[in-house]
Scaffold this active site. Structure first.
Site, mmCIF file in Angstrom:
data_model
loop_
_atom_site.group_PDB
_atom_site.id
_atom_site.type_symbol
_atom_site.label_atom_id
_atom_site.label_comp_id
_atom_site.label_asym_id
_atom_site.label_seq_id
_atom_site.Cartn_x
_atom_site.Cartn_y
_atom_site.Cartn_z
ATOM 1 N N THR A 70 4.332 2.492 5.532
ATOM 2 C CA THR A 70 2.921 2.071 5.626
ATOM 3 C C THR A 70 2.209 2.993 6.600
ATOM 4 O OG1 THR A 70 1.413 0.402 6.542
ATOM 5 C CG2 THR A 70 3.662 0.273 7.301
ATOM 6 N N ASP A 126 2.604 -0.460 11.900
ATOM 7 C CA ASP A 126 2.536 -1.776 12.561
ATOM 8 C C ASP A 126 3.827 -2.585 12.408
ATOM 9 O OD1 ASP A 126 2.308 -2.125 9.849
ATOM 10 O OD2 ASP A 126 0.713 -3.600 9.940
ATOM 11 N N ASP A 177 -0.017 2.141 8.530
ATOM 12 C CA ASP A 177 -0.517 1.366 9.681
ATOM 13 C C ASP A 177 0.346 1.478 10.944
ATOM 14 O OD1 ASP A 177 -2.448 0.561 7.902
ATOM 15 O OD2 ASP A 177 -1.498 -1.368 7.482
ATOM 16 N N ARG A 235 -5.286 -2.135 9.221
ATOM 17 C CA ARG A 235 -5.195 -3.599 9.098
ATOM 18 C C ARG A 235 -5.419 -4.238 10.467
ATOM 19 N NH1 ARG A 235 -3.372 -6.304 4.540
ATOM 20 N NH2 ARG A 235 -2.404 -4.475 3.675
ATOM 21 N N ASP A 288 5.196 -4.896 6.004
ATOM 22 C CA ASP A 288 5.726 -6.219 6.370
ATOM 23 C C ASP A 288 5.592 -7.258 5.264
ATOM 24 O OD1 ASP A 288 3.041 -6.303 6.718
ATOM 25 O OD2 ASP A 288 3.076 -7.228 8.689
ATOM 26 N N GLY A 334 0.847 -1.204 0.000
ATOM 27 C CA GLY A 334 0.000 0.000 0.000
ATOM 28 C C GLY A 334 0.876 1.245 0.000
ATOM 29 N N ARG A 378 1.038 -4.918 -5.051
ATOM 30 C CA ARG A 378 1.200 -6.137 -4.245
ATOM 31 C C ARG A 378 1.371 -7.247 -5.286
ATOM 32 N NH1 ARG A 378 -0.547 -4.018 0.702
ATOM 33 N NH2 ARG A 378 -2.440 -2.777 0.643
HETATM 34 O O1 F6P Z 1 -1.474 -1.392 4.798
HETATM 35 C C1 F6P Z 1 -2.066 -0.208 4.424
HETATM 36 C C2 F6P Z 1 -3.537 -0.386 4.197
HETATM 37 O O2 F6P Z 1 -4.086 0.852 3.799
HETATM 38 C C3 F6P Z 1 -4.319 -0.974 5.377
HETATM 39 O O3 F6P Z 1 -4.593 -0.021 6.373
HETATM 40 C C4 F6P Z 1 -5.543 -1.516 4.690
HETATM 41 O O4 F6P Z 1 -6.080 -2.584 5.445
HETATM 42 C C5 F6P Z 1 -4.997 -2.001 3.389
HETATM 43 O O5 F6P Z 1 -3.783 -1.308 3.155
HETATM 44 C C6 F6P Z 1 -5.906 -1.792 2.193
HETATM 45 O O6 F6P Z 1 -5.303 -2.361 1.101
HETATM 46 P P1 F6P Z 1 -5.791 -2.145 -0.405
HETATM 47 O O7 F6P Z 1 -5.426 -0.750 -0.813
HETATM 48 O O8 F6P Z 1 -5.050 -3.169 -1.182
HETATM 49 O O9 F6P Z 1 -7.269 -2.316 -0.407
#
Ligand code: F6P
Length: 328
Positions: A130, A134, A132, A176, A107, A15, A76
């Protein structure tokens, strides 16, 4: 690593997060500063597989420190999870004589990096990017500060309409499996309740607390819910459960979604990204790798990638107490 790397590649993965561009700028300019070539890989690990490399210079990263997202794109990448994909990636790096890699991501991206360097003994340094927050081994990840400021700004606006209509709002935020965004932005925005995955107190307690709020004279309230909250219900289910049990409240739900990931990086994120980018390249030039750059007590700290992935970034439990005291 035997020799100092002469060609360093950099990619952004997972992300996107505000501050990734500032980190890219820092990696490119630090490489150039020390006489190394720097290549930007497009679209994360996908660009490694597709041989999509671009030689950068100090001017290629002009005017990006202030930009959200990532100008070299992120993804991803499922193919990089396969041995065949990683083999292609390695062959392309070798063909271009690239001898070290900086991975800016979360991660999931670091897990890919770790498998890759174990398979091919390829020098990699990670920068935690990120929203998050985390990741173990750093107090802050890139983009987190900007994201919580974005959330606070959004909740401030929701509060205006909540109090005008005497409504109870449930606001879902990202993160997340971690509650950092919810807890910090919730306190910053003066939320009455904050539900995070790290502390599951159940829906009965939420009802009790909202009843108390109403009795104490609050005509509107904001409940911030982390997307990874463990009550077993999503934000809409929680909202309708509360509405059924506390009929005097008019309830609304707001899911902030991806707007939390966008926007101009805060000054904090720009400075953090700049420091991490410089440190990442200097670390590679010193012959170190398989580490993630972090910041703890305002000092740059190196953590083995494996530990960064396996470790847990703890919530500051004192903040839970602060929220409980101030939301009476
Ligand atoms: O890891 C960053 C994040 O924005 C999380 O907070 C969220 O759960 C996820 O990515 C959303 O991912 P995507 O953009 O692939 O829907």
């Amino acid at each position: 690593m035997k020799n100092k790397p002469k060609k360093i590649a950099v990619l952004t993965s997972g992300g996107d997060a505000p501050g990734m561009n500032a980190a890219l700028r820092a990696v490119v300019r630090t490489s150039v500063f020390y006489g190394a070539e720097c290549y930007a890989i497009q679209q994360g690990y996908q660009g490694l597989i597709d041989n999509d490399f671009k030689l950068m210079n100090a001017r290629s990263v002009n005017n990006i420190i202030n930009k959200g997202g990532t100008i070299i794109k992120s993804a991803r990448c499922l193919e990089f999870r396969t041995p065949e994909g990683r083999k292609l990636a390695y062959e392309n790096l070798k063909k271009s004589e690239i001898d070290a890699l900086v991975v800016i991501g979360g991660d999931g991206s670091f897990t890919g990096a770790m498998i890759f360097q174990e398979e091919y003994d390829f020098p990699i340094v990670g920068i935690p990017g990120t929203i998050d927050n985390d990741i173990f081994g750093t107090r802050y990840t890139l983009g987190y500060d900007t994201a919580i400021n974005t959330v606070v700004e959004a909740i401030d606006k929701i509060r205006d309409t909540a109090s005008s209509h005497n409504r109870l709002f449930f606001v879902e935020v990202m993160g997340r499996d971690a509650g950092h965004i919810a807890l910090n932005s919730g306190i910053g925005a003066g939320a009455e309740e904050i539900l995070i995955p790290e502390e599951n107190l159940g829906l009965e307690r939420l009802l009790e607390s909202l009843k108390k709020s109403e009795k104490s004279g609050k005509s509107s309230s904001i409940v911030v819910i982390a997307e990874g909250d463990k009550t077993g219900k999503n934000v809409f289910e929680i909202a309708s459960y509360v509405e059924k049990n506390l009929p005097y409240y008019e309830v609304r739900v707001s899911v902030l979604g991806h707007m939390q990931r966008g926007g101009t990086p805060s000054c904090f994120d720009r400075v953090l990204a700049s420091r991490m980018g410089v440190c990442a390249v200097e670390t590679l030039l010193e012959g170190k790798s398989k580490v993630m750059i972090g910041v703890i007590d305002d000092q740059m700290v190196l953590t083995p990638l494996e530990k960064a992935i396996k470790g847990k970034s703890e919530i500051n439990s004192n903040l839970i107490k602060v929220s409980d005291i101030l939301s009476i």
